[in-house]
Motif scaffolding. Structure first.
Motif, PDB file in Angstrom:
ATOM      1  N   GLU A  53     -29.281  -8.944  -6.117  1.00  0.00           N
ATOM      2  CA  GLU A  53     -28.858  -9.307  -4.774  1.00  0.00           C
ATOM      3  C   GLU A  53     -27.341  -9.452  -4.769  1.00  0.00           C
ATOM      4  OE1 GLU A  53     -30.964 -12.747  -3.506  1.00  0.00           O
ATOM      5  OE2 GLU A  53     -32.926 -11.792  -3.686  1.00  0.00           O
ATOM      6  N   VAL A  54     -26.687  -8.773  -3.828  1.00  0.00           N
ATOM      7  CA  VAL A  54     -25.233  -8.736  -3.767  1.00  0.00           C
ATOM      8  C   VAL A  54     -24.762  -9.229  -2.402  1.00  0.00           C
ATOM      9  CG1 VAL A  54     -23.165  -7.343  -4.124  1.00  0.00           C
ATOM     10  CG2 VAL A  54     -25.310  -6.692  -5.236  1.00  0.00           C
ATOM     11  N   ALA A  55     -23.890 -10.229  -2.398  1.00  0.00           N
ATOM     12  CA  ALA A  55     -23.356 -10.782  -1.154  1.00  0.00           C
ATOM     13  C   ALA A  55     -21.917 -10.324  -0.940  1.00  0.00           C
ATOM     14  CB  ALA A  55     -23.417 -12.308  -1.189  1.00  0.00           C
ATOM     15  N   LEU A  56     -21.605  -9.884   0.285  1.00  0.00           N
ATOM     16  CA  LEU A  56     -20.232  -9.564   0.669  1.00  0.00           C
ATOM     17  C   LEU A  56     -19.590 -10.848   1.174  1.00  0.00           C
ATOM     18  CD1 LEU A  56     -20.802  -6.201   2.599  1.00  0.00           C
ATOM     19  CD2 LEU A  56     -20.235  -6.514   0.180  1.00  0.00           C
TER      20      LEU A  56
ATOM     21  N   TYR B 102     -13.276  -5.794  -1.303  1.00  0.00           N
ATOM     22  CA  TYR B 102     -14.337  -6.754  -1.016  1.00  0.00           C
ATOM     23  C   TYR B 102     -14.420  -7.828  -2.089  1.00  0.00           C
ATOM     24  CZ  TYR B 102     -15.797  -3.421   2.494  1.00  0.00           C
ATOM     25  OH  TYR B 102     -15.799  -2.584   3.580  1.00  0.00           O
ATOM     26  N   ARG B 103     -14.580  -9.069  -1.628  1.00  0.00           N
ATOM     27  CA  ARG B 103     -14.933 -10.173  -2.514  1.00  0.00           C
ATOM     28  C   ARG B 103     -16.455 -10.203  -2.558  1.00  0.00           C
ATOM     29  NH1 ARG B 103     -10.357 -12.077  -5.192  1.00  0.00           N
ATOM     30  NH2 ARG B 103      -8.580 -11.940  -3.747  1.00  0.00           N
ATOM     31  N   ILE B 104     -17.014 -10.086  -3.738  1.00  0.00           N
ATOM     32  CA  ILE B 104     -18.475  -9.993  -3.834  1.00  0.00           C
ATOM     33  C   ILE B 104     -19.019 -11.045  -4.796  1.00  0.00           C
ATOM     34  CG2 ILE B 104     -18.495  -7.534  -3.275  1.00  0.00           C
ATOM     35  CD1 ILE B 104     -18.960  -6.948  -6.258  1.00  0.00           C
TER      36      ILE B 104
ATOM     37  N   GLY C  83     -20.869 -12.085   4.541  1.00  0.00           N
ATOM     38  CA  GLY C  83     -22.098 -12.854   4.528  1.00  0.00           C
ATOM     39  C   GLY C  83     -23.335 -12.000   4.361  1.00  0.00           C
ATOM     40  N   THR C  84     -23.193 -10.689   4.535  1.00  0.00           N
ATOM     41  CA  THR C  84     -24.329  -9.784   4.368  1.00  0.00           C
ATOM     42  C   THR C  84     -24.776  -9.761   2.905  1.00  0.00           C
ATOM     43  OG1 THR C  84     -23.609  -8.380   6.196  1.00  0.00           O
ATOM     44  CG2 THR C  84     -25.091  -7.392   4.590  1.00  0.00           C
TER      45      THR C  84
ATOM     46  N   CYS D  35     -21.351 -17.144  -1.509  1.00  0.00           N
ATOM     47  CA  CYS D  35     -19.973 -17.118  -1.001  1.00  0.00           C
ATOM     48  C   CYS D  35     -19.321 -18.492  -0.991  1.00  0.00           C
ATOM     49  CB  CYS D  35     -19.907 -16.492   0.397  1.00  0.00           C
ATOM     50  SG  CYS D  35     -20.611 -14.834   0.488  1.00  0.00           S
ATOM     51  N   GLN D  36     -19.716 -19.371  -1.906  1.00  0.00           N
ATOM     52  CA  GLN D  36     -19.057 -20.651  -2.053  1.00  0.00           C
ATOM     53  C   GLN D  36     -18.117 -20.596  -3.239  1.00  0.00           C
ATOM     54  OE1 GLN D  36     -21.947 -23.784  -2.289  1.00  0.00           O
ATOM     55  NE2 GLN D  36     -22.977 -23.201  -0.377  1.00  0.00           N
TER      56      GLN D  36
END
Length: 367
Positions: free
Chosen positions: A141-144, A159-161, A127-128, A54-55
């Motif tokens: 692996e997928v980050a929300l 959602y930004r993923i 952040g999940t 998420c950066q």
């Protein structure tokens, strides 16, 4: 449900994906797209991997046309492998057992078109990290990274993923960018779609459908699979829409449409009606009936959208269609190529488009 008294012109920019050149983060080392595509990057530790999610990333990707999209995701992580439109780096996501999550949030659940945790808010899930799967069955692996409730639809959250790119060893947006959408978002949709374009209800799994793919687009056009219209579920209409949007006549996942194609969609329920007025993007006098659609593909055709000879479609699925006496569907829509087992009752959608001469370029056929 609020009644829609409008028609939809779907300008189908057939979603040319961005190739899988890895983007270098602004704080990371400088690296060319070509070198980043080669899997020689040293693996990072688990702690560092999750710290990077998420950066922001610098725009460091090239552009190559790669066809139309179902999920709206990139087909491959590596630019050295182009793949076909029935491949994806992310086809499904698990609701249970997140890899990283706020202890107070726990495992998310899907309510209509939004993910919620124990706090009932979509933003609490930012952040999940969830467990996903690619079309090749590999773990992803997928980050929300962000949650943006739709300002016009309380059922929907965008959602930004990011997904972990094992080739470049970086977190990247798995959604395929196009010229008008450089950083696509995604919708959470129940169930999964296979390579043939068929939808399956799988307990505990859902799809993150990027806004550059037709699963997401058909929801935006009004066919929300969790909703109903005058007491009738829209799930099958949504599935038929995904076939129609990609011109998947045979129901096998193969698209027969091109970038810049303009279509007009209408259905028997009245969610969308035929367009009769001229506009900058649509001229009804130029349009003709193309095909009628069911959840598993076309039920009958008048012609192809991309100008291919009808014989090619008949060869692609030889036991599906036959040429017979014209079938009148009403409103001037007639087709001569029909499903062998055609039943007018199974037709849920119809569409018009501009007739493309066989062999004509997309530019020449554009309005």
């Amino acid at each position: 449900m609020k009644t829609w008294n409008k028609s939809l012109i779907a300008s189908m920019c057939l979603l040319f994906t961005t190739p899988a050149f890895s983007a270098s983060p602004a704080s990371s080392r400088s690296q060319s797209p070509a070198s980043a595509a080669v899997s020689t990057v040293a693996p990072v530790s688990e702690t560092e991997r999750y710290a990077r999610r998420c950066q922001s990333h610098a725009p460091d990707r090239g552009n190559k046309p790669q066809g139309t999209l179902l999920w709206g995701t990139r087909k491959e992580w590596s630019a050295r492998h182009q793949g076909d439109e029935r491949r994806s780096v992310l086809v499904s996501v698990d609701l249970e057992a997140p890899l990283r999550s706020d202890a107070q949030v726990g495992s998310p659940r899907l309510e209509k078109g939004r993910l919620v945790g124990s706090s009932q808010t979509a933003t609490s899930l930012v952040g999940t990290v969830l467990r996903g799967t690619s079309s090749q069955g590999k773990p992803v692996e997928v980050a929300l990274c962000g949650a943006e409730p739709s300002p016009t639809d309380p059922d929907v959250v965008w959602y930004r993923i990011e997904a972990w790119n094992p080739v470049a060893q970086e977190w990247e947006n798995p959604c395929a960018a196009i010229g008008t959408v450089s950083d696509p978002r995604a919708l959470a949709v129940s169930g999964v779609w296979d390579a043939s374009g068929a939808h399956h209800d799988v307990p505990g799994k859902f799809t993150l459908a990027c806004e550059t793919g037709v699963i997401s687009k058909c929801i935006s056009w009004g066919y929300k699979p969790w909703a109903s219209w005058n007491g009738q579920s829209l799930a099958e209409l949504h599935q038929a829409c995904t076939r129609m949007a990609r011109a998947d006549y045979c129901g096998n996942g193969q698209s027969h449409t091109r970038e810049g194609t303009v279509i007009d969609i209408y259905d028997g329920l009245g969610v969308l009606s035929r367009t009769t007025e001229s506009s900058a993007s649509w001229e009804p006098s130029r349009a003709t009936f193309e095909a009628a659609w069911a959840p598993d593909g076309a039920t009958c055709l008048s012609r192809t959208r991309d100008g291919q000879a009808m014989e090619k479609i008949l060869q692609e699925c030889p036991e599906r269609f036959h040429v017979g006496e014209p079938v009148d569907l009403g409103q001037g829509d007639r087709c001569t190529v029909q499903r062998v087992d055609m039943n007018k009752g199974t037709t849920l959608l119809r569409n018009q488009s501009y007739e493309r001469l066989q062999g004509a370029s997309a530019q020449a056929a554009a309005p």
